[in-house]
Scaffold this motif. Sequence first.
Motif, PDB file in Angstrom:
ATOM      1  N   ASP A  57      -3.176  -1.144   8.387  1.00 27.09           N
ATOM      2  CA  ASP A  57      -1.675  -1.201   7.697  1.00 27.09           C
ATOM      3  C   ASP A  57      -0.729  -2.047   8.797  1.00 27.09           C
ATOM      4  O   ASP A  57      -0.193  -2.813   9.408  1.00 27.09           O
ATOM      5  CB  ASP A  57      -0.961  -1.562   6.659  1.00 27.09           C
ATOM      6  CG  ASP A  57      -1.054  -1.037   5.586  1.00 27.09           C
ATOM      7  OD1 ASP A  57      -1.326  -1.706   5.016  1.00 27.09           O
ATOM      8  OD2 ASP A  57      -0.229  -0.401   4.374  1.00 27.09           O
ATOM      9  N   ARG A  82      -2.356  -5.300  10.175  1.00 29.54           N
ATOM     10  CA  ARG A  82      -2.464  -7.123   9.549  1.00 29.54           C
ATOM     11  C   ARG A  82      -2.303  -8.399   9.639  1.00 29.54           C
ATOM     12  O   ARG A  82      -2.267  -9.386   9.348  1.00 29.54           O
ATOM     13  CB  ARG A  82      -2.292  -6.440   7.816  1.00 29.54           C
ATOM     14  CG  ARG A  82      -1.047  -6.173   7.888  1.00 29.54           C
ATOM     15  CD  ARG A  82      -0.932  -5.400   6.110  1.00 29.54           C
ATOM     16  NE  ARG A  82      -0.579  -6.123   4.588  1.00 29.54           N
ATOM     17  CZ  ARG A  82      -0.891  -5.488   3.957  1.00 29.54           C
ATOM     18  NH1 ARG A  82      -1.121  -4.697   3.340  1.00 29.54           N
ATOM     19  NH2 ARG A  82      -0.550  -6.545   2.901  1.00 29.54           N
ATOM     20  N   HIS A 100      -2.356  -2.027  -6.715  1.00 27.32           N
ATOM     21  CA  HIS A 100      -2.549  -2.409  -5.818  1.00 27.32           C
ATOM     22  C   HIS A 100      -4.290  -3.505  -6.199  1.00 27.32           C
ATOM     23  O   HIS A 100      -5.140  -3.952  -6.365  1.00 27.32           O
ATOM     24  CB  HIS A 100      -3.344  -1.708  -5.240  1.00 27.32           C
ATOM     25  CG  HIS A 100      -2.839  -1.585  -3.429  1.00 27.32           C
ATOM     26  ND1 HIS A 100      -2.852  -2.641  -2.573  1.00 27.32           N
ATOM     27  CD2 HIS A 100      -1.347  -0.928  -3.115  1.00 27.32           C
ATOM     28  CE1 HIS A 100      -2.296  -2.089  -1.115  1.00 27.32           C
ATOM     29  NE2 HIS A 100      -1.388  -1.684  -2.474  1.00 27.32           N
ATOM     30  N   ASP A 136      -5.756   2.841  -0.460  1.00 27.37           N
ATOM     31  CA  ASP A 136      -4.173   1.995  -1.313  1.00 27.37           C
ATOM     32  C   ASP A 136      -5.022   1.564  -2.786  1.00 27.37           C
ATOM     33  O   ASP A 136      -4.994   1.327  -4.159  1.00 27.37           O
ATOM     34  CB  ASP A 136      -5.166   0.593   0.066  1.00 27.37           C
ATOM     35  CG  ASP A 136      -3.998  -0.130   0.559  1.00 27.37           C
ATOM     36  OD1 ASP A 136      -2.947   0.883   0.645  1.00 27.37           O
ATOM     37  OD2 ASP A 136      -4.578  -1.327   0.980  1.00 27.37           O
ATOM     38  N   HIS A 184      -8.128   3.932   4.431  1.00 32.46           N
ATOM     39  CA  HIS A 184      -6.958   3.036   4.121  1.00 32.46           C
ATOM     40  C   HIS A 184      -7.520   2.143   2.497  1.00 32.46           C
ATOM     41  O   HIS A 184      -6.520   2.438   1.999  1.00 32.46           O
ATOM     42  CB  HIS A 184      -6.731   2.256   5.629  1.00 32.46           C
ATOM     43  CG  HIS A 184      -5.110   1.074   4.566  1.00 32.46           C
ATOM     44  ND1 HIS A 184      -3.916   1.941   4.779  1.00 32.46           N
ATOM     45  CD2 HIS A 184      -5.228   0.591   4.091  1.00 32.46           C
ATOM     46  CE1 HIS A 184      -3.150   1.135   4.884  1.00 32.46           C
ATOM     47  NE2 HIS A 184      -3.364   0.393   3.774  1.00 32.46           N
ATOM     48  N   ALA A 231       0.864  -1.409   0.044  1.00 28.12           N
ATOM     49  CA  ALA A 231      -0.583   0.040  -0.147  1.00 28.12           C
ATOM     50  C   ALA A 231       0.859   1.322   0.070  1.00 28.12           C
ATOM     51  O   ALA A 231       2.096   1.137   0.349  1.00 28.12           O
ATOM     52  CB  ALA A 231      -0.995  -0.196   1.000  1.00 28.12           C
ATOM     53  N   HIS A 260      -6.532  -5.933   0.586  1.00 27.91           N
ATOM     54  CA  HIS A 260      -5.753  -4.597   0.061  1.00 27.91           C
ATOM     55  C   HIS A 260      -5.670  -4.461  -1.119  1.00 27.91           C
ATOM     56  O   HIS A 260      -5.087  -3.456  -1.456  1.00 27.91           O
ATOM     57  CB  HIS A 260      -4.153  -4.279   1.368  1.00 27.91           C
ATOM     58  CG  HIS A 260      -4.582  -4.113   2.624  1.00 27.91           C
ATOM     59  ND1 HIS A 260      -3.878  -2.711   3.768  1.00 27.91           N
ATOM     60  CD2 HIS A 260      -4.660  -5.253   3.643  1.00 27.91           C
ATOM     61  CE1 HIS A 260      -4.206  -3.273   4.710  1.00 27.91           C
ATOM     62  NE2 HIS A 260      -5.097  -4.055   5.023  1.00 27.91           N
TER      63      HIS A 260
HETATM   64 ZN   LIG Z   1      -2.680  -1.026   2.752  1.00 28.54          ZN
END
Ligand SMILES: [Zn+2]
Length: 346
Positions: free
Chosen positions: A87, A90, A169, A163, A159, A30, A102
């Motif tokens: 993040d 995770r 991503h 991302d 978030h 990310a 993500h």
């Molecule tokens: Zn992320």
Amino acid sequence: MKKTSRPIQFLRLSICFVLLLTLVPFEASAWGRKGHHVVARIAFNHLSAKSKAAITKLLQADQNDKEQCAQQSSLVDKFACISTWADAVRRDPGFTQTASNHFVNIPVFVPAAQRHYDANRDCASKDCIIAAIESNRAILADGSKPAAARVQALKFLVHFLGDLHQPLHNVMDKDLDAANPENQGRFQDKGDRGGNLKLVNWLGETSSLFGCWNLHAVWDDGLFDGIKENDTALAQSLDAKLTTSQIAKLSKGDVVAWSEEGLKLAISKVYKLPKRNPNDKACEVRKPDSQFRECRSQDCQDSEIHYRYTLDTKYRDKNVPVVKSQLSSGGIRLAHFLNTIFDAMP
Ligand SMILES: [Zn+2]
């Protein structure tokens, strides 16, 4: 026995600390901190009064403030702070299943007509970023859900909308090195994991704190080295350049369209890479449980062998504007997304 002098003890301790840091399992993932903070700060400028009031209230119910955002004094600083929480957790117990939330792996190597998001193909387990944004949206929009669950959904959304705007991503390319004759039998092609398996020499460097420089890390962090402003200044300058009609245009579309925009950028810009130098060989050690990676240029006996792309200031200068534009889009869309939820609530 001679006692070690203090400066030497300190030096040894420092070396141990640096070595420890290099052993911390870390995989670039990310936008780095700066990218997420900038997206959140731009978004904050466009939140409605109703959204801000709801967010203020929700943050008070946060039961997992791992980033200690409550200590921030202003709402904008708190809002920027929560953008990296997803993040940070995770790999924590209870959150490991969120790792796949993500990103989405839309293949770029299929015929052009199939290069779009296909839920059955790209999100079959319903755990990709597109499904995760929808499930968290539903929780946040449901006023009957406990506040603790809703603030968690808010943190995920702040978030994930960020991302989504990091082009890598949204895509998966082939892992070209799986076909290297010297890799025969060592590993199978499971894709390049959004550029994580494309090793690069980045502006003369082959590794950094997180391990080997790779294309994903260049887009998370490397390209930000070409931006001198701090988070707040960058958010303000990007936001100030947006016209009313650009803002209206950016707010259109949906999560799938925004993801496919990232896919297109990945194909047209990110993956436009120079030919690899057949002499620039690197070995990568991957331990599947910890994702610990190590880059070496010799002694490749038991590791995977990858060849590096050399990315120079030309690649950087061409793509810093892409990063900036994606941060602006991400900020405007995050605000629009949250306003749509909060403004519709009683
Ligand atoms: Zn992320």
